[in-house]
Motif scaffolding. Structure first.
Motif, PDB file in Angstrom:
ATOM      1  N   ALA A 244      41.112  50.801  55.544  1.00 34.08           N
ATOM      2  CA  ALA A 244      41.219  50.376  57.046  1.00 34.08           C
ATOM      3  C   ALA A 244      41.980  48.915  57.059  1.00 34.08           C
ATOM      4  N   CYS A 245      42.873  48.672  56.076  1.00 37.75           N
ATOM      5  CA  CYS A 245      43.390  47.503  56.141  1.00 37.75           C
ATOM      6  C   CYS A 245      44.855  47.695  56.900  1.00 37.75           C
ATOM      7  N   ARG A 246      45.764  46.370  56.910  1.00 35.10           N
ATOM      8  CA  ARG A 246      46.853  46.480  57.619  1.00 35.10           C
ATOM      9  C   ARG A 246      47.963  46.476  56.469  1.00 35.10           C
ATOM     10  N   SER A 247      49.195  47.385  57.087  1.00 35.33           N
ATOM     11  CA  SER A 247      50.166  47.755  55.973  1.00 35.33           C
ATOM     12  C   SER A 247      50.790  46.642  55.403  1.00 35.33           C
ATOM     13  N   ASN A 248      50.991  45.431  55.732  1.00 30.86           N
ATOM     14  CA  ASN A 248      51.296  44.299  54.862  1.00 30.86           C
ATOM     15  C   ASN A 248      50.495  43.708  53.894  1.00 30.86           C
ATOM     16  N   GLU A 249      49.301  43.932  54.210  1.00 27.98           N
ATOM     17  CA  GLU A 249      48.211  43.679  53.046  1.00 27.98           C
ATOM     18  C   GLU A 249      48.099  44.664  52.242  1.00 27.98           C
ATOM     19  N   VAL A 250      48.466  45.886  52.362  1.00 26.46           N
ATOM     20  CA  VAL A 250      48.235  46.813  51.319  1.00 26.46           C
ATOM     21  C   VAL A 250      49.505  46.815  50.450  1.00 26.46           C
ATOM     22  N   CYS A 251      50.757  46.757  51.207  1.00 21.16           N
ATOM     23  CA  CYS A 251      52.017  46.884  50.399  1.00 21.16           C
ATOM     24  C   CYS A 251      52.352  45.515  49.685  1.00 21.16           C
ATOM     25  N   ASN A 252      51.650  44.428  49.838  1.00 23.24           N
ATOM     26  CA  ASN A 252      51.698  43.375  48.981  1.00 23.24           C
ATOM     27  C   ASN A 252      50.646  42.890  48.249  1.00 23.24           C
ATOM     28  N   ALA A 253      49.948  43.958  48.098  1.00 23.76           N
ATOM     29  CA  ALA A 253      48.732  43.751  47.096  1.00 23.76           C
ATOM     30  C   ALA A 253      48.929  43.383  45.690  1.00 23.76           C
ATOM     31  N   LEU A 254      48.277  42.661  45.057  1.00 21.16           N
ATOM     32  CA  LEU A 254      48.350  42.090  43.713  1.00 21.16           C
ATOM     33  C   LEU A 254      47.401  42.430  42.910  1.00 21.16           C
ATOM     34  N   TRP A 255      47.391  42.785  41.865  1.00 17.00           N
ATOM     35  CA  TRP A 255      46.430  43.142  40.732  1.00 17.00           C
ATOM     36  C   TRP A 255      45.211  41.964  40.486  1.00 17.00           C
ATOM     37  N   THR A 256      45.828  40.780  40.827  1.00 19.50           N
ATOM     38  CA  THR A 256      44.794  39.650  40.430  1.00 19.50           C
ATOM     39  C   THR A 256      43.825  39.740  41.722  1.00 19.50           C
ATOM     40  N   VAL A 299      52.335  42.848  38.217  1.00 12.85           N
ATOM     41  CA  VAL A 299      51.861  41.933  39.289  1.00 12.85           C
ATOM     42  C   VAL A 299      51.454  42.780  40.611  1.00 12.85           C
ATOM     43  N   TYR A 300      52.612  43.667  40.700  1.00  7.93           N
ATOM     44  CA  TYR A 300      52.315  44.212  42.200  1.00  7.93           C
ATOM     45  C   TYR A 300      51.712  45.675  41.886  1.00  7.93           C
ATOM     46  N   VAL A 301      50.710  46.075  42.778  1.00  9.28           N
ATOM     47  CA  VAL A 301      49.933  47.198  42.838  1.00  9.28           C
ATOM     48  C   VAL A 301      50.918  48.286  43.428  1.00  9.28           C
ATOM     49  N   PHE A 302      51.768  47.983  44.293  1.00  8.40           N
ATOM     50  CA  PHE A 302      52.683  48.906  44.781  1.00  8.40           C
ATOM     51  C   PHE A 302      54.072  48.549  44.953  1.00  8.40           C
ATOM     52  N   PRO A 303      54.549  48.630  43.498  1.00  8.67           N
ATOM     53  CA  PRO A 303      56.058  48.158  43.389  1.00  8.67           C
ATOM     54  C   PRO A 303      57.161  48.657  44.206  1.00  8.67           C
TER      55      PRO A 303
END
Length: 402
Positions: A244-256, A299-303
């Motif tokens: 239930a997060c926002r699109s930008n929070e998901v799209c820019n998610a980092l593995w760290t 780095v990125y979960v969703f590159p």
């Protein structure tokens, strides 16, 4: 008595200084050029002020100039300081004339973009100015922009796309305020609303239209179809739904940001709308989605497709369009989650709102309740994931939205 004559001025060729009266003298250089100089004293210091070259400035004109300058000196005005001030003002005027609205707007965006949390906000600024303002004001000096020019931008779109028009007015006002602060323009801001444009434009009825949200009974079948797609954007859409997060929070998610062993996703305050760290409890559905992305980018979960950065902000919406689910939008899944929590569960309101990273409405309660209720929210998100998985077993035609 005058010491210099016209015939002498024309004939003299020897280098040197030849005095007239009241400090006026002719200076002859070795190359033959002749120039007028006024020598005067002010505050016990000697000053030489150039008055132009001979014969472009005649003897009579030079003497008249000396009379004027001597009068200013008697009034305490330093001619050299006055001239320097005039030159500085002229240079400033020229500089102002070449600073266009486009240049000043780009400077404003570059200055403030770091304080804007959402990358989309930067794009909205740039795109709206490009489409509606730059064609009319882009190459115009900021010092020349008037109320009439601002109205040229706003009037054609004021009634047709009112929300965009109102935001554009505010953006133009901010850019012109910045220009005034940098001494690039003077006077009132022609884009100011209160007490100015509100007298020239009709007041808008700004109605907020909620995001189209998918009904809860359609969510499970949609996730089943989503799971059949082999794409990074589809996995991002799944995580967006499970968390239930926002699109930008998901799209820019980092593995760290992820601790899969503990089942926690910690989003930095800089990436959150409320500018506060948000811990997201991960259900088994969310963890399964993340495991499918492991090894695709360090780095990125969703590159993105080029593996040069994170997934574009509109990628999730494109996935939904590919599945032909009607007018539903990614942000609407947050509403779907909130509707489910209210209608299908007994979880307290504050837990549901905290799951959405919303601030508590009661400021007193918010001041005392500084925890994030992670364990209780974990139960909520696990129940949400169970609801989705059960719903995924139902066969429902999502292409019918009536």
């Amino acid at each position: 008595m005058a010491k210099l004559t016209q015939s002498f001025l024309r004939a003299i060729e020897n280098p040197g200084s030849y005095h007239d009266e009241r400090g006026l003298m002719l200076r002859v250089r070795a190359n033959g050029t002749k120039s007028w100089i006024l020598r005067y004293q002010l505050n016990n210091r000697r000053h030489d002020l150039g008055l132009g070259s001979f014969p472009m400035v005649s003897l009579k004109a030079a003497r008249l100039a000396v009379d004027t300058l001597r009068l200013e000196l008697s009034q305490g005005i330093d001619p050299l300081s006055k001239r320097a001030s005039l030159i500085q003002n002229e240079q400033a005027s020229k500089a102002h004339a070449i600073v266009t609205f486009r240049l000043e707007a780009e400077r404003y965006i570059a200055t403030h973009r770091q304080s804007w949390k959402n990358v989309r906000h930067v794009q909205q600024w740039s795109n709206s100015l490009r489409d509606h303002v730059y064609p009319l004001l882009g190459e115009m000096p900021v010092s020349h922009i008037t109320t009439e020019r601002v109205l040229d931008v706003l009037v054609p779109i004021w009634s047709t796309i009112p929300e965009t028009a109102f935001r554009l007015r505010n953006r133009i006002e901010l850019v012109l305020d910045a220009a005034k602060a940098r001494m690039l323009r003077e006077g009132e801001n022609p884009a100011r609303w209160r007490g100015h444009l509100d007298k020239l434009l009709p007041r808008q009825k700004r109605v907020k239209v909620p995001f189209e949200a998918m009904p809860t009974d359609r969510l499970g079948p949609f996730v089943r179809r989503l799971d059949s797609m082999d794409s990074t954007a589809a996995r991002a859409c799944e995580l967006l739904i499970y968390t239930a997060c926002r699109s930008n929070e998901v799209c820019n998610a980092l593995w760290t940001e992820f601790d899969l062993a503990a089942g926690i996703w910690t989003i930095d305050a800089a990436r959150m709308k409320a500018a506060k760290v948000h811990r997201v409890p991960l259900s088994m559905g969310a963890i399964s989605t993340l495991e499918q992305q492991q090894g695709k980018h360090p780095v990125y979960v969703f590159p993105n497709a080029r593996r040069s950065g994170s997934l574009p902000g509109n990628a999730i919406r494109r996935v939904m369009e590919d599945l032909v689910v009607g007018d539903y939008v990614p942000h609407g899944f947050r509403s779907t989650f909130r509707t489910w929590a209210a209608e299908y569960t007994n979880y307290p309101k504050e837990i549901c709102e905290m799951a959405l990273a919303h601030a508590l409405e009661n400021k007193v309660e918010a001041a005392y309740n500084r925890g994030d209720l992670l364990d209780k929210r974990r139960q909520l998100m696990n129940d949400w994931a169970t609801f989705i998985s059960v719903g995924a077993m139902i066969n429902l035609d999502l292409e019918t939205t009536d």
